[in-house]
Design an enzyme around this catalytic site. Structure first.
Site, PDB file in Angstrom:
ATOM      1  N   SER A 188       0.551  -8.948   1.829  1.00 42.32           N
ATOM      2  CA  SER A 188      -0.918  -8.935   1.834  1.00 42.32           C
ATOM      3  C   SER A 188      -1.375  -8.681   3.255  1.00 42.32           C
ATOM      4  O   SER A 188      -0.732  -9.152   4.214  1.00 42.32           O
ATOM      5  CB  SER A 188      -1.450 -10.300   1.363  1.00 42.32           C
ATOM      6  OG  SER A 188      -2.818 -10.436   1.707  1.00 42.32           O
ATOM      7  N   HIS A 220       0.834  -1.209   0.000  1.00 41.58           N
ATOM      8  CA  HIS A 220       0.000   0.000   0.000  1.00 41.58           C
ATOM      9  C   HIS A 220       0.867   1.258   0.000  1.00 41.58           C
ATOM     10  O   HIS A 220       0.583   2.223  -0.705  1.00 41.58           O
ATOM     11  CB  HIS A 220      -0.888   0.041   1.250  1.00 41.58           C
ATOM     12  CG  HIS A 220      -1.832  -1.118   1.400  1.00 41.58           C
ATOM     13  ND1 HIS A 220      -1.702  -2.050   2.404  1.00 41.58           N
ATOM     14  CD2 HIS A 220      -2.915  -1.485   0.698  1.00 41.58           C
ATOM     15  CE1 HIS A 220      -2.672  -2.942   2.316  1.00 41.58           C
ATOM     16  NE2 HIS A 220      -3.428  -2.629   1.282  1.00 41.58           N
TER      17      HIS A 220
END
Ligand code: AMP
Length: 353
Positions: free
Chosen positions: A186, A37
């Site tokens: 993840s 991210h």
């Protein structure tokens, strides 16, 4: 960085930027932020005047209630990370704000969403994704939308959505960020116990096994898939799907005659993981990395084509492996590969949707 809860607050916060013609970047996330991210947020910071990060665990895209229930949530920690990476606004609405009583509209991309994740998770999954992304685009009206290649099918579906609806936004897809041992970052990795964490490496190993064969000149999809299946089987991982597909249509391929997407999904220790790589038939030009001065057969890397290591990656890589070059799906720029010691990429081009 300000945290905003309502669409009204978001629009008011963005009004001055819109009036002055400042560029706005949107990074949609479901939180539990990690380096994957943050790579998107940092890139948005480099390219846009105002960076909006959305944090919304979208119930509409979860096909299993238990998956939604245990999805990691850590807003306060996420806020710190997002601010540090350069976000100006954190948009963290409630479920009621996004789906108020009476909400009755869905946005659906047909065809592409029937395959891979769509086939495995059901039609509601991508309907949930495309509906919420359309809503976030309408709420934010960004110039650029930042997505991760980790969710390759999502990128393809959203490109289709944006093109079909003539939405005035550019899409930039950034490479998958991995742990030093190859595991794709993840939010769900936090749910893996140590044994499952070790077995989860089989996804990367499967992609790598097929990649090595492709590098050696193998073009038969069956042979490439067999090698990937073997790598999964050796860790007792049974894939939900493992497929070599056309990167535009997601149709299964029988031969690697142009860049192709190798995609895998599997539940490991009860945690559903996905990963992918773009395989390139050998002999295709224009995919060598800028710093690719060593002979390909002896250059050691644990990364897959187009991937990058997180900033925190130790400089020592695991056992040397033969690497292979990578391409990108049509309409997307090839991302020069980086080594773990030099995680910053260079020369990337923005892609229009
Ligand atoms: P998520 O919070 O899982 O919905 O992901 C939000 C965005 O981050 C999506 O565009 C993902 O593709 C992207 N993303 C997730 N994991 C990674 C990763 N390991 N590397 C790069 N981007 C990622």
């Amino acid at each position: 960085m300000r945290t905003l809860r309502t669409v009204g607050e978001l629009r008011a916060a963005l009004a001055p930027a819109r009036e002055t013609g400042s560029t706005i970047g949107l990074v949609p996330t479901m939180g539990a932020l990690h380096e994957g991210h943050l790579s998107l947020i940092r890139r948005a910071r480099e390219q846009c005047d105002v960076v909006v990060v959305s944090l919304f665990v979208n119930p509409a895209q979860f096909n299993e209630h238990s998956d939604l229930e245990r999805y990691p949530r850590s807003e306060r920690h996420d806020a710190g990370l997002a601010a540090e990476a350069g976000a100006d606004l954190l948009f963290a609405p409630s479920v009621e704000e996004v789906y108020p009583p009476g909400f009755a509209t869905a946005v659906e991309v047909l065809g592409l969403t029937d395959r891979l994740e769509g086939a495995s998770r059901g039609a509601a999954h991508f309907r949930g994704v495309t509906t919420v992304v359309t809503k976030l685009l309408c709420m934010t009206m960004p110039d650029t939308l930042y997505l991760g290649q980790k969710d390759a099918q999502q990128v393809i579906v959203i490109r289709r959505l944006v093109a079909d609806l003539n939405l005035p936004v550019q899409i930039e897809a950034l490479p998958t960020v991995r742990e030093a041992d190859g595991l794709a970052l993840s939010s769900r990795n936090a749910l893996l116990d140590p044994a499952a964490r070790a077995r989860a490496l089989a996804l990367h190993a499967a992609l790598h096994a097929a990649g090595e064969l492709a590098e050696a000149g193998e073009r038969s999809a069956q042979v490439l898939l067999d090698a990937a299946h073997d790598a999964l089987a050796s860790a007792a991982v049974r894939p939900d799907y493992l497929a070599l597909v056309d990167p535009d249509t997601l149709e299964p391929l029988t031969e690697l005659y142009r860049p192709a997407l190798l995609a895998v999904a599997a539940s490991v220790g009860g945690v559903r993981l996905i990963d992918n790589a773009v395989l390139q038939p050998t002999g295709v030009k224009g995919v060598r990395r800028a710093d690719d001065t060593m002979p390909r057969r002896v250059r050691a890397t644990a990364l897959l084509p187009g991937d990058r290591a997180p900033r925190t990656t130790p400089t020592k890589l695991p056992s040397p492996r033969v690497s292979y070059t990578g391409g990108a799906p049509a309409g997307e720029t090839v991302h020069p590969q980086t080594s773990a010691t030099t995680p910053e990429r260079s020369g990337e081009t923005r892609c229009s949707a």
